[in-house]
Write a protein that holds these residues in place. Structure first.
Motif, PDB file in Angstrom:
ATOM      1  N   SER A 243       0.819  -1.217   0.000  1.00  0.00           N
ATOM      2  CA  SER A 243       0.000   0.000   0.000  1.00  0.00           C
ATOM      3  C   SER A 243       0.849   1.263   0.000  1.00  0.00           C
ATOM      4  N   ALA A 244       1.956   1.252   0.757  1.00  0.00           N
ATOM      5  CA  ALA A 244       2.812   2.434   0.823  1.00  0.00           C
ATOM      6  C   ALA A 244       3.424   2.743  -0.541  1.00  0.00           C
ATOM      7  N   LEU A 245       3.837   1.698  -1.265  1.00  0.00           N
ATOM      8  CA  LEU A 245       4.384   1.881  -2.609  1.00  0.00           C
ATOM      9  C   LEU A 245       3.328   2.444  -3.551  1.00  0.00           C
ATOM     10  N   LEU A 246       2.103   1.944  -3.446  1.00  0.00           N
ATOM     11  CA  LEU A 246       1.020   2.440  -4.289  1.00  0.00           C
ATOM     12  C   LEU A 246       0.723   3.904  -3.976  1.00  0.00           C
ATOM     13  N   LEU A 247       0.732   4.264  -2.695  1.00  0.00           N
ATOM     14  CA  LEU A 247       0.514   5.658  -2.318  1.00  0.00           C
ATOM     15  C   LEU A 247       1.604   6.555  -2.893  1.00  0.00           C
ATOM     16  N   GLU A 248       2.838   6.121  -2.771  1.00  0.00           N
ATOM     17  CA  GLU A 248       3.950   6.923  -3.298  1.00  0.00           C
ATOM     18  C   GLU A 248       3.808   7.148  -4.794  1.00  0.00           C
ATOM     19  N   ASN A 249       3.457   6.095  -5.528  1.00  0.00           N
ATOM     20  CA  ASN A 249       3.264   6.217  -6.969  1.00  0.00           C
ATOM     21  C   ASN A 249       2.077   7.117  -7.294  1.00  0.00           C
ATOM     22  N   ALA A 250       0.989   6.978  -6.530  1.00  0.00           N
ATOM     23  CA  ALA A 250      -0.194   7.814  -6.755  1.00  0.00           C
ATOM     24  C   ALA A 250       0.127   9.285  -6.561  1.00  0.00           C
ATOM     25  N   LEU A 251       0.915   9.588  -5.540  1.00  0.00           N
ATOM     26  CA  LEU A 251       1.271  10.984  -5.277  1.00  0.00           C
ATOM     27  C   LEU A 251       2.131  11.568  -6.396  1.00  0.00           C
TER      28      LEU A 251
ATOM     29  N   TYR B 133      -4.563  13.471   0.708  1.00  0.00           N
ATOM     30  CA  TYR B 133      -3.215  13.970   0.439  1.00  0.00           C
ATOM     31  C   TYR B 133      -3.333  14.976  -0.704  1.00  0.00           C
ATOM     32  N   SER B 134      -3.315  16.243  -0.381  1.00  0.00           N
ATOM     33  CA  SER B 134      -3.545  17.286  -1.378  1.00  0.00           C
ATOM     34  C   SER B 134      -2.254  17.611  -2.113  1.00  0.00           C
ATOM     35  N   ILE B 135      -2.325  17.577  -3.426  1.00  0.00           N
ATOM     36  CA  ILE B 135      -1.188  17.950  -4.261  1.00  0.00           C
ATOM     37  C   ILE B 135      -1.357  19.375  -4.755  1.00  0.00           C
ATOM     38  N   LYS B 136      -2.556  19.710  -5.163  1.00  0.00           N
ATOM     39  CA  LYS B 136      -2.896  21.090  -5.491  1.00  0.00           C
ATOM     40  C   LYS B 136      -4.216  21.391  -4.790  1.00  0.00           C
ATOM     41  N   ALA B 137      -4.413  22.635  -4.460  1.00  0.00           N
ATOM     42  CA  ALA B 137      -5.625  23.006  -3.723  1.00  0.00           C
ATOM     43  C   ALA B 137      -6.866  22.773  -4.574  1.00  0.00           C
ATOM     44  N   LEU B 138      -7.833  22.106  -3.984  1.00  0.00           N
ATOM     45  CA  LEU B 138      -9.140  21.919  -4.606  1.00  0.00           C
ATOM     46  C   LEU B 138     -10.118  22.893  -4.019  1.00  0.00           C
ATOM     47  N   THR B 139     -11.033  23.402  -4.824  1.00  0.00           N
ATOM     48  CA  THR B 139     -12.113  24.205  -4.313  1.00  0.00           C
ATOM     49  C   THR B 139     -13.222  23.270  -3.896  1.00  0.00           C
TER      50      THR B 139
ATOM     51  N   GLU C  57      -3.849   3.725  11.710  1.00  0.00           N
ATOM     52  CA  GLU C  57      -2.741   4.577  11.305  1.00  0.00           C
ATOM     53  C   GLU C  57      -2.784   4.820   9.798  1.00  0.00           C
ATOM     54  N   PRO C  58      -2.237   5.943   9.318  1.00  0.00           N
ATOM     55  CA  PRO C  58      -2.086   6.124   7.871  1.00  0.00           C
ATOM     56  C   PRO C  58      -1.256   4.985   7.289  1.00  0.00           C
ATOM     57  N   ILE C  59      -1.408   4.711   6.011  1.00  0.00           N
ATOM     58  CA  ILE C  59      -0.744   3.545   5.427  1.00  0.00           C
ATOM     59  C   ILE C  59       0.756   3.754   5.254  1.00  0.00           C
ATOM     60  N   ALA C  60       1.238   4.998   5.302  1.00  0.00           N
ATOM     61  CA  ALA C  60       2.672   5.255   5.176  1.00  0.00           C
ATOM     62  C   ALA C  60       3.076   6.250   6.259  1.00  0.00           C
ATOM     63  N   TYR C  61       3.924   5.810   7.181  1.00  0.00           N
ATOM     64  CA  TYR C  61       4.291   6.662   8.307  1.00  0.00           C
ATOM     65  C   TYR C  61       5.086   7.896   7.866  1.00  0.00           C
ATOM     66  N   ALA C  62       5.853   7.766   6.769  1.00  0.00           N
ATOM     67  CA  ALA C  62       6.709   8.869   6.342  1.00  0.00           C
ATOM     68  C   ALA C  62       5.938   9.942   5.575  1.00  0.00           C
TER      69      ALA C  62
END
Length: 270
Positions: free
Chosen positions: A216-224, A262-268, A240-245
């Motif tokens: 899951s942590a690898l998938l999250l990193e790739n998604a981000l 996990y926000s990458i750009k602000a959404l309205t 706990e969140p799936i990735a501590y870091a």
């Protein structure tokens, strides 16, 4: 749990499915009634279509019907655009975000989102679950061609796309082809505790079939790396969140579930 293809009645379909999924047929031998599951076809009540269903040894059949059963109930009574799942996806100023559902499973969340206007690409890596999902989509499209569903239902299906494979690789391949998603949604497998007995059996079967999500942590990193605006991760309340870091920007909670955002750009939002 080994899965066998039931080739007693629909031998041609069974042979092709056995090839596609690289699974043994019932006629090949070795099937153990108390331990193994069957992929078989049947026509449920009130349906004119054959449904592909997984028949586990210790619970009822598992199949997907986008316009009946629990999905129909959730579509009608799930809470509309105010429900936490929908709020977690965000809302752009000029349109609704496009979504990549990286862990589609039985397609429940994707269908709810599509019914509320989101365009959703579903991906499921487990070939057996993916076969159930693809069967449901094909049935829905046939129903559309035969005018067996209303216009609104047809529009929902048109907002759903599907693929089978590893989501990390699929996301990268789509990005290389110029397809990028506003929101990437992850729902890693975890135990569901406060559910009815029937749902517990269904989840137990899926857990046996899918196993633990250890990447899951690898998938999250790739998604981000590939989502345009945000990544949303579904978690049990209190987990706990799936990735501590990597810490989520915010969270949206319901009685039993939390959506880490996990926000990458602000959404309205709105």
């Amino acid at each position: 749990m080994q899965v066998f293809i039931d080739d007693r009645t629909f031998s041609q379909q069974a042979q092709q499915l056995a090839i596609d999924l690289a699974l043994p047929r019932l006629s090949d031998g070795g099937f153990q009634v108390q331990e193994d599951a069957l992929l078989s076809w049947s026509a449920p009540k009130k349906s004119t279509h054959l449904h592909l269903a997984l028949l586990p040894p210790d619970s009822g059949p598992l199949s997907i019907d986008f316009f009946g059963g629990k999905k129909a109930h959730r579509r009608q009574f799930g809470g509309g655009k105010g429900q936490p799942l929908v709020r977690a996806m965000g809302h752009l100023t000029d349109r609704m975000p496009t979504i990549f559902d990286a862990t589609a499973g039985m397609g429940g969340d994707a269908f709810v989102l599509a019914s509320l206007g989101f365009t959703v690409w579903m991906n499921e890596r487990n070939p057996v679950v993916a076969a159930l999902l693809q069967d449901a989509l094909q049935r829905a499209k046939v129903s559309q061609e035969r005018s067996e569903i209303d216009v609104q239902s047809a529009q929902i299906i048109s907002r759903l796309s599907f693929s089978q494979g590893d989501s990390v690789q699929i996301i990268r391949e789509l990005a290389a082809q110029g397809t990028h998603f506003d929101t990437i949604y992850l729902d890693p497998m975890y135990p569901h505790k406060k559910k009815s007995a029937a749902t517990k059996k269904e989840m137990a079967t899926l857990q046996k079939l899918l196993g633990a999500d250890i990447d899951s942590a690898l998938l999250l990193e790739n998604a981000l790396q590939h989502a345009k605006y945000r990544v949303v991760v579904k978690r049990p309340k209190g987990a706990e969140p799936i990735a501590y870091a990597i810490k989520p920007s915010s969270a949206i909670e319901s009685p039993n579930t939390r959506y880490d955002v996990y926000s990458i750009k602000a959404l309205t939002t709105g």
